[in-house]
Design a protein around this motif. Structure first.
Motif, PDB file in Angstrom:
ATOM      1  N   ILE A 131       0.838  -1.203   0.000  1.00  0.00           N
ATOM      2  CA  ILE A 131       0.000   0.000   0.000  1.00  0.00           C
ATOM      3  C   ILE A 131       0.868   1.247   0.000  1.00  0.00           C
ATOM      4  CG2 ILE A 131      -1.673   1.327   1.349  1.00  0.00           C
ATOM      5  CD1 ILE A 131      -2.767  -1.408   2.353  1.00  0.00           C
ATOM      6  N   ASN A 132       1.866   1.254   0.840  1.00  0.00           N
ATOM      7  CA  ASN A 132       2.729   2.440   0.922  1.00  0.00           C
ATOM      8  C   ASN A 132       3.579   2.622  -0.328  1.00  0.00           C
ATOM      9  OD1 ASN A 132       2.334   3.939   3.427  1.00  0.00           O
ATOM     10  ND2 ASN A 132       2.863   2.014   4.452  1.00  0.00           N
ATOM     11  N   ARG A 133       3.841   1.530  -1.041  1.00  0.00           N
ATOM     12  CA  ARG A 133       4.645   1.630  -2.256  1.00  0.00           C
ATOM     13  C   ARG A 133       3.824   2.135  -3.438  1.00  0.00           C
ATOM     14  NH1 ARG A 133       5.939  -3.244  -2.650  1.00  0.00           N
ATOM     15  NH2 ARG A 133       4.667  -3.886  -4.421  1.00  0.00           N
ATOM     16  N   VAL A 134       2.595   1.610  -3.608  1.00  0.00           N
ATOM     17  CA  VAL A 134       1.818   1.940  -4.820  1.00  0.00           C
ATOM     18  C   VAL A 134       0.583   2.776  -4.527  1.00  0.00           C
ATOM     19  CG1 VAL A 134       2.614  -0.160  -5.961  1.00  0.00           C
ATOM     20  CG2 VAL A 134       0.423  -0.184  -4.740  1.00  0.00           C
ATOM     21  N   GLY A 135       0.193   2.899  -3.251  1.00  0.00           N
ATOM     22  CA  GLY A 135      -1.063   3.571  -2.930  1.00  0.00           C
ATOM     23  C   GLY A 135      -0.918   4.994  -2.429  1.00  0.00           C
ATOM     24  N   TRP A 136       0.285   5.512  -2.359  1.00  0.00           N
ATOM     25  CA  TRP A 136       0.500   6.868  -1.866  1.00  0.00           C
ATOM     26  C   TRP A 136       0.507   7.843  -3.033  1.00  0.00           C
ATOM     27  CZ3 TRP A 136      -0.068   9.669   2.200  1.00  0.00           C
ATOM     28  CH2 TRP A 136       0.591  10.886   2.359  1.00  0.00           C
ATOM     29  N   ASP A 137      -0.240   8.941  -2.897  1.00  0.00           N
ATOM     30  CA  ASP A 137      -0.388   9.899  -4.007  1.00  0.00           C
ATOM     31  C   ASP A 137       0.495  11.132  -3.838  1.00  0.00           C
ATOM     32  OD1 ASP A 137      -1.939  10.481  -6.485  1.00  0.00           O
ATOM     33  OD2 ASP A 137      -2.566  12.247  -5.323  1.00  0.00           O
ATOM     34  N   GLY A 138       1.145  11.268  -2.711  1.00  0.00           N
ATOM     35  CA  GLY A 138       2.001  12.429  -2.474  1.00  0.00           C
ATOM     36  C   GLY A 138       1.575  13.234  -1.274  1.00  0.00           C
ATOM     37  N   GLU A 139       0.244  13.431  -1.125  1.00  0.00           N
ATOM     38  CA  GLU A 139      -0.297  14.145   0.036  1.00  0.00           C
ATOM     39  C   GLU A 139      -1.364  13.317   0.756  1.00  0.00           C
ATOM     40  OE1 GLU A 139       0.717  17.102   1.211  1.00  0.00           O
ATOM     41  OE2 GLU A 139       2.270  17.230  -0.347  1.00  0.00           O
ATOM     42  N   TRP A 140      -1.843  12.292   0.140  1.00  0.00           N
ATOM     43  CA  TRP A 140      -2.859  11.406   0.717  1.00  0.00           C
ATOM     44  C   TRP A 140      -2.798  10.048   0.016  1.00  0.00           C
ATOM     45  CZ3 TRP A 140      -4.417  15.910  -1.991  1.00  0.00           C
ATOM     46  CH2 TRP A 140      -4.941  15.691  -3.278  1.00  0.00           C
TER      47      TRP A 140
END
Length: 665
Positions: free
Chosen positions: A559-568
């Protein structure tokens, strides 16, 4: 000492908080009470609108009500009172006549409701309640003469029968052909039935068989007239707010054969100055006329009806006495100590389906019921235990589950939702923590077998056995099957596949092709696997515990590798692999649930947490709470689903959803 709140515009709590008093019939929307014993339920508004059902609001609806009646708040349970000398008449409940009354008051109680009004010197009061263990409701109707002169009155009960599956709303002209209603002199009552269960036999193309259920309305007084045919009683082109027979002053002794059926019993009452008179009506549904006669005979006896009402009040007092708080705010204390608990019971009994807004779609949802069982634990752990066992029995050996169940036809036959396997583990853990009953995890429960195959991806057209048992397993084995299924049911990014919806049912096109993924569901899974590991520790399943923790860490890293958008955090990926809930989207840039659940699950990293919180405050905070997403969708996007087609700010399209806000709080 708790502060007393100022008088409210539409009503206020009684001095002891046991009732909410409404003094204005024209509220912004109908306010609804649920009078129930978990087998029979009477949904009733502050002006007598609503309907009743037996076991399921979809398949066994007794009284007629459909969703479009929400703002009309009709039909319902009414009593018309006519002065036989002047010809003037009124409805005690204000509806459906909506005449200007000299006084109006509704007292909403725990398990009962009292509606009182006064018109031209006659006070009428109706107390509605449902018996503790029988499938029936009682109306205690009391008339008082405040005029100072003798009054000759004629009283008419009024209700409209549905008598079966609410699929009738789509086939009304055919469904009413099965209606039969007649007056039974021996019972002093109207009996009504559908000659077959219309929805099951016709709409679902199942075998036709005789319907054993009999609905009834009986009375404690000698009946001097009756009507069973709606249009005979109301008159041609009339509806409930202009009943021709009441205006004329007498019933027509009509029966109903293949038309819209009603239950009208006529009574003649003479009241001296200052006098009062009470009538008891009994409404319900059972199998067979003999049992109907027994219930009518029992509850039309004044002493039996009054004793039953006191017992109903006592039961609800006892249920809401457990666990209390004391704060400086009186209304908050009352709401929490009585009414929030009452609401928990109603939700546990019937889930969401009987409400005015869900239109009585029937059954109990899997996801909702897991959370309902968890919520009621502090005040009724035994009820929670029974519900958790029932929910567990809906799980298949592959870890998927039926999306809910009905007391009339069993597990829901619809396609499984992808998020459902994540909800039971936290609920079971809460039960074990609350009660200390570790042995519950080892209790044997049946596995479900039905026509769904390969993780719920297709339904076997050759399966004709319905829902059957497929051996047994422990509660913990059921939980483990669910968690393993969701962990392995992933897409190209390694995140759980969303299918045709996760928690957000309106994201129904994101994974229609089987490739879309949900960041939020990954977070829910991480949380449930970590909780599941704690349960494994309790029963000595050390290897299982270690495996669950390892898998939770794997999913959190993905999740942290592919699910982070930059601010959320993103909401997920579509079937085409495109992110949604992303700053790259024009609409639906940020969703609330992935942000709150990143915290609930422990997925969010220390350096990202401040960004998540700032994004929620900056982009989702509004005057009515936190929006489910922002900005709202303004045009339909077939890649996302029906969520994009709802009006902006309505339902899942950026509304302030009551369910999602507490996740964040």
């Amino acid at each position: 000492m708790a502060r007393r709140a100022p008088r409210k515009a539409y009503g206020e709590f009684s001095e002891d908080g046991s009732e909410f008093i409404v003094r204005e019939p024209k509220l912004p929307a109908p306010w609804v009470n649920f009078l129930t014993n978990e087998e029979y339920c009477a949904v009733i508004s502050h002006t007598g609108g609503g309907y009743s059902f037996y076991r399921d609001p979809k398949t066994d609806r007794i009284l007629y009500w459909v969703g479009r009646d929400l703002w009309r708040d009709r039909p319902g349970r009414y009593v018309f009172v006519r002065d036989m000398e002047s010809g003037e008449f009124f409805s005690i409940t204000w509806q459906p006549l909506m005449k200007k009354l000299d006084r109006f008051e509704t007292r909403v109680g725990l398990g009962y409701q009292v509606i009182t009004s006064e018109f031209m010197g006659i006070e009428g009061s109706i107390t509605y309640f449902v018996a503790r263990s029988d499938p029936c409701e009682i109306w205690r109707v009391t008339l008082r003469n405040r005029s100072g002169r003798r009054r000759r009155l004629r009283v008419f009960s009024y209700l409209e029968w549905m008598l079966g599956d609410n699929v009738e709303m789509n086939f009304h002209n055919i469904a009413i052909l099965y209606n039969r209603a007649w007056f039974d002199r021996r019972a002093n009552a109207i009996f009504a039935r559908k000659t077959l269960l219309f929805g099951q036999a016709v709409y679902e193309q199942l075998p036709v068989y005789d319907n054993p259920l009999i609905a009834f309305i009986g009375s404690s007084e000698r009946v001097t007239g009756w009507d069973c045919h709606k249009h005979v009683f109301l008159g041609l082109y009339n509806d409930e707010n202009n009943p021709e027979s009441v205006a004329r002053g007498s019933c027509n002794q009509s029966i109903c054969e293949g038309n819209e059926a009603i239950g009208v019993l006529q009574h003649d009452i003479m009241l001296p100055p200052g006098g009062e008179h009470t009538i008891y009506f009994v409404v319900g549904e059972v199998e067979g006329e003999d049992r109907a006669r027994r219930l009518i005979g029992r509850y039309t006896k004044p002493e039996a009806a009054e004793a039953e009402l006191e017992e109903v009040k006592r039961i609800w007092r006892d249920r809401t006495e457990r666990v209390k708080i004391d704060t400086p705010e009186r209304d908050f204390n009352i709401f929490f100590n009585r009414w929030a608990k009452y609401q928990l019971y109603i939700c546990n009994y019937w889930s969401r389906s009987p409400s005015y807004y869900h239109e009585g779609q029937g059954g109990r949802g899997y996801r909702d019921s897991c959370q309902d069982a968890q919520s009621i634990l502090p005040i009724d752990p035994e009820h929670a235990r029974k519900k958790l066992l029932k929910i567990t029995s809906l799980i298949r050996r592959d870890g998927t589950c039926a999306p809910g169940w009905s007391d009339t036809y069993g597990p829901f036959p619809q396609k499984p939702y992808k998020d459902h396997p994540t909800w039971l583990t936290p609920a079971v853990a809460a039960y074990v923590k609350e009660t200390g009953d570790v042995g519950f995890l080892s209790q044997k429960v049946p596995w479900l077998k039905d026509g769904w195959r390969d993780g719920g991806s297709w339904r076997d057209p050759n399966w004709h056995k319905g829902a059957i048992e497929d051996g047994v397993g422990t509660v913990f084995e059921h939980l483990l099957a669910q968690l393993n299924f969701t962990f392995n049911d992933v897409g190209e990014h390694g995140l759980p596949r969303i299918g045709e919806a996760d928690w957000n049912d309106a994201l129904d096109m994101v994974g229609r092709k089987g490739r879309g993924e949900s960041v939020w569901l990954g977070m829910a899974l991480v949380r449930s696997m970590r909780i599941g590991a704690e349960l494994a520790d309790l029963i000595g399943e050390e290897e299982r515990a270690a495996e669950l923790r390892k898998n939770a860490d794997v999913m959190a890293k993905r999740i942290n590798r592919v699910g982070w958008d930059g601010e959320w955090y993103l909401r997920g990926f579509t079937d085409d692999g495109e992110p949604f809930g992303s700053s790259r989207n024009e609409e639906g840039k940020i969703y609330l649930n992935p942000q709150s659940w990143s915290i609930l699950s422990g997925v969010v990293t220390e350096e990202r947490l401040p960004k998540v919180l700032r994004s929620v405050d900056r982009l989702l905070e509004g005057k009515n709470g936190l929006a489910l997403l922002a900005p709202a969708y303004s045009k339909t996007d077939a890649r996302i689903g029906r969520i994009t087609a709802f009006a902006r700010g309505a339902k899942e399209n950026a509304a302030g959803v009551c369910h999602a806000n507490p996740f964040t709080i």
